[in-house]
Structure formats: C-alpha cells, structure tokens
Design a protein around this motif. Sequence first.
Motif, PDB file in Angstrom:
ATOM      1  N   ILE A 101      66.488 -35.250 -22.594  1.00  8.65           N
ATOM      2  CA  ILE A 101      65.623 -35.451 -23.758  1.00  8.65           C
ATOM      3  C   ILE A 101      64.159 -35.380 -23.344  1.00  8.65           C
ATOM      4  N   ARG A 102      63.826 -35.896 -22.164  1.00  8.50           N
ATOM      5  CA  ARG A 102      62.449 -35.794 -21.669  1.00  8.50           C
ATOM      6  C   ARG A 102      61.994 -34.333 -21.605  1.00  8.50           C
ATOM      7  N   HIS A 103      62.864 -33.467 -21.109  1.00 12.38           N
ATOM      8  CA  HIS A 103      62.512 -32.046 -21.044  1.00 12.38           C
ATOM      9  C   HIS A 103      62.203 -31.493 -22.436  1.00 12.38           C
ATOM     10  N   LEU A 104      63.021 -31.853 -23.407  1.00 10.40           N
ATOM     11  CA  LEU A 104      62.780 -31.364 -24.768  1.00 10.40           C
ATOM     12  C   LEU A 104      61.458 -31.894 -25.311  1.00 10.40           C
ATOM     13  N   MET A 105      61.187 -33.168 -25.101  1.00 13.71           N
ATOM     14  CA  MET A 105      60.019 -33.802 -25.702  1.00 13.71           C
ATOM     15  C   MET A 105      58.711 -33.404 -25.028  1.00 13.71           C
ATOM     16  N   THR A 106      58.784 -32.879 -23.795  1.00 13.98           N
ATOM     17  CA  THR A 106      57.582 -32.457 -23.079  1.00 13.98           C
ATOM     18  C   THR A 106      57.500 -30.944 -22.923  1.00 13.98           C
ATOM     19  N   HIS A 107      58.393 -30.208 -23.564  1.00 11.78           N
ATOM     20  CA  HIS A 107      58.379 -28.739 -23.529  1.00 11.78           C
ATOM     21  C   HIS A 107      58.516 -28.212 -22.106  1.00 11.78           C
ATOM     22  N   THR A 108      59.397 -28.846 -21.337  1.00 11.66           N
ATOM     23  CA  THR A 108      59.635 -28.410 -19.958  1.00 11.66           C
ATOM     24  C   THR A 108      61.097 -28.012 -19.736  1.00 11.66           C
ATOM     25  N   ARG A 268      51.232 -33.319 -21.279  1.00  6.63           N
ATOM     26  CA  ARG A 268      52.232 -33.510 -22.339  1.00  6.63           C
ATOM     27  C   ARG A 268      52.838 -34.900 -22.268  1.00  6.63           C
ATOM     28  N   SER A 269      52.769 -35.602 -23.371  1.00  4.99           N
ATOM     29  CA  SER A 269      53.454 -36.869 -23.531  1.00  4.99           C
ATOM     30  C   SER A 269      54.759 -36.588 -24.279  1.00  4.99           C
ATOM     31  N   ARG A 273      50.505 -33.772 -27.210  1.00  6.61           N
ATOM     32  CA  ARG A 273      49.688 -33.340 -26.081  1.00  6.61           C
ATOM     33  C   ARG A 273      48.710 -34.464 -25.772  1.00  6.61           C
ATOM     34  N   VAL A 274      48.413 -34.700 -24.500  1.00  8.13           N
ATOM     35  CA  VAL A 274      47.415 -35.703 -24.130  1.00  8.13           C
ATOM     36  C   VAL A 274      46.204 -35.004 -23.530  1.00  8.13           C
ATOM     37  N   VAL A 285      43.551 -39.257 -25.153  1.00  4.39           N
ATOM     38  CA  VAL A 285      43.819 -39.226 -26.587  1.00  4.39           C
ATOM     39  C   VAL A 285      45.039 -38.333 -26.794  1.00  4.39           C
ATOM     40  N   ILE A 286      45.695 -38.493 -27.947  1.00  5.52           N
ATOM     41  CA  ILE A 286      46.822 -37.624 -28.260  1.00  5.52           C
ATOM     42  C   ILE A 286      46.402 -36.601 -29.311  1.00  5.52           C
ATOM     43  N   TYR A 287      47.020 -35.441 -29.238  1.00  8.72           N
ATOM     44  CA  TYR A 287      46.561 -34.287 -30.024  1.00  8.72           C
ATOM     45  C   TYR A 287      47.768 -33.416 -30.346  1.00  8.72           C
TER      46      TYR A 287
END
Length: 337
Positions: A101-108, A268-269, A273-274, A285-287
């Motif tokens: 899930i981390r890979h999915l959420m951080t686009h890795t 990437r958070s 995006r951070v 900041v988050i973006y």
Amino acid sequence: MVVRYQKTIAQLHALVDDQVVPGVSYTIFDGEEKTEEVFGASQLQPTTQPLWQGALYDVASLTKVVGTTTVMMQLVQDGKLSVDDEICRYLPTFGDERVTIRHLMTHTSGITGYIPNRNQLRPDQLTQALLGLHVGEDFNQRVKYADIGFIYLGWIIEHFYHRPVQQVIQEAVLTPLGMDQSTFQPIAAQCVPTEIQPQRGLIRGSTHDPKGYILGEHCGCAGLFSSLSDLTRFGQAMVTDNLAGILTNETMDHLFVDQTPMPGYHGRSFGWRVLPTCDNQPHMVIYHTGYTGTWMILDRQTKQGFIMLSNRVHPSANNPEFIERRHQLVQTYLQEK
C-alpha cells in the motif's frame, strides 16, 4: 493580507488576461483570515459564459487526496490495515507480492503496461485489464506519478466497506466535514465545463478523466466535483483540527513527511506531495494538483493554505503553458507566504 500576496494574485489574474485559462476561483487563507476571488469566464465555447460564485469544478486528482487518501488513513489508524501490507492480500487478482500500500500511496509501485482500446472498454473489462498490469523496472526505485495506484486503493477501500469507493468518500469524508456542495453526481448546470471532445462533445457534469468516466463510482483517482468554499473548508480543517477529528494528530504528522520507501528525500507523502517552504523556519507543506486545472497547498505549521480552481482543459486539454505558469505560481506563493 492582499498586500502580502500581491505577486501571487497578479499571476492568477494574468492566467485569465493571457487566455491561459477561461476563469479562476481561488482562496488564500491564514488561519481564519482569507482572500478569495472568482473572475473570468466559465466557458469560452460554444459561447462565452461568465464564471459565478459557488460553481462546481471537476477537481480531477484532488479526489485522490480529499477522498481516497483520507479514507485510507482512517483504515490505517483504525488498525484495519498497514501501509506496508502487500496489496495482493486485498486484491488477489493482482499477482505481484512485492507491491505494498505504501508503494501505491507514494507512486513508487512501478505498475505499468499498455491496455489496447482502453477508453472504449466496459467497466468490467477495464477493471480486469488494470488488475492485469505488471510491475516494471521503476519498482521501489523512483516516484512516477500515475492514476493506477489510487484506482487500486479505491478497490482496497471497497474490500473493507463492501460499497463503491465514491459512496464511502461521501459518507466518511464529505458529509462529516459539511462539504454539502461536493458530490460525485453533480447537476450539469452547476458545473463549469471541461474539454470539448469528438466523442463526448462538451463535457459538463461528468468526470473528464477517461478511466473515471468508465469506472464510475468505483474510481478512487478522479470523479469528485467540488466548490471553492467546500475545498476551503477542507483545507482549513486539515491545518487546524485534524479534519474535524476525522484523522488523529499522529496520522496528520505522517502526511507531512516523505513516506517513500527509498532512502533520501523524494517528495511524496501518503497521497500528497511534500514541498519545503522558503521561510526562516523551513518545514514541509503538502501539495496536490488536478489535471483539469486545480491545486491545493496546505501548511499545517502556520495554518495557511492556497486553493486554486480553473478549467484549464477548456476548450482543449492541449495547454502546456498552464503547467509552466502553475509551477511559477506555486513558487511565488511559497516565497510570499
């Protein structure tokens, strides 16, 4: 506050003056104090129409962070799943056991592949094809932004809730926050149009994203329509009270740091995006952006935010100048805040 952000505001007006976008709705806030404007046109073709206060925008990939990320983090903080769980535990049709899930959420995740005639498939065919994609050489090596991860995350949410992901977002995020104008099923007349396409004509009131258009309420990467006031409500809640208590303080802490699985900083958070700030006390900041011409920047430490909505894909999505202007605007805002 207007004086403080005069360069940012001038660049926003230049987007319309230079015909980069038809119109703009924006809010810049510092705590409870805010500056907001709505100006320009809602559409240019087939006729020019003025933009109005309260217009609904197809916010495209802001769906990922407003909706899907928020629900996923609720599941994590409730102990239903871990960000380091393998996704095949919840999507057994997907065969690669390395992807978490981390890979999915951080686009890795590196998930890739070509789907022939993708935009002409039925929902069941597209679902099968998306789950049949493979992991490429980018896995765990670099950030490569893609919708597929958040489509998968939407289906993981459905695994737990046994309801379409967009219904879950409505019930778990939009309704509790009082985002009463936000919806996945808008009335077309209340929406600014997006692109004019040969097959679909003038798109208004249905999602511009082709995968979201096919998958409908089962899409976690796009599909949300929202107003400036609702997204301002969301943004202020994110930086002041942990989304009105929907998320915990610890969960919010996790959103403002790099969460990629590779060593070092990759920006990437979870979902977001951070970006580092430009001030005397640097922090993150988050973006996030939306393909249709939207973005949101939120600073939890200073309780500031910048929400910008446009329909830069109208009448055509072929608008590379917007991307460069967006980068300039974000940098200007971060320097002025």
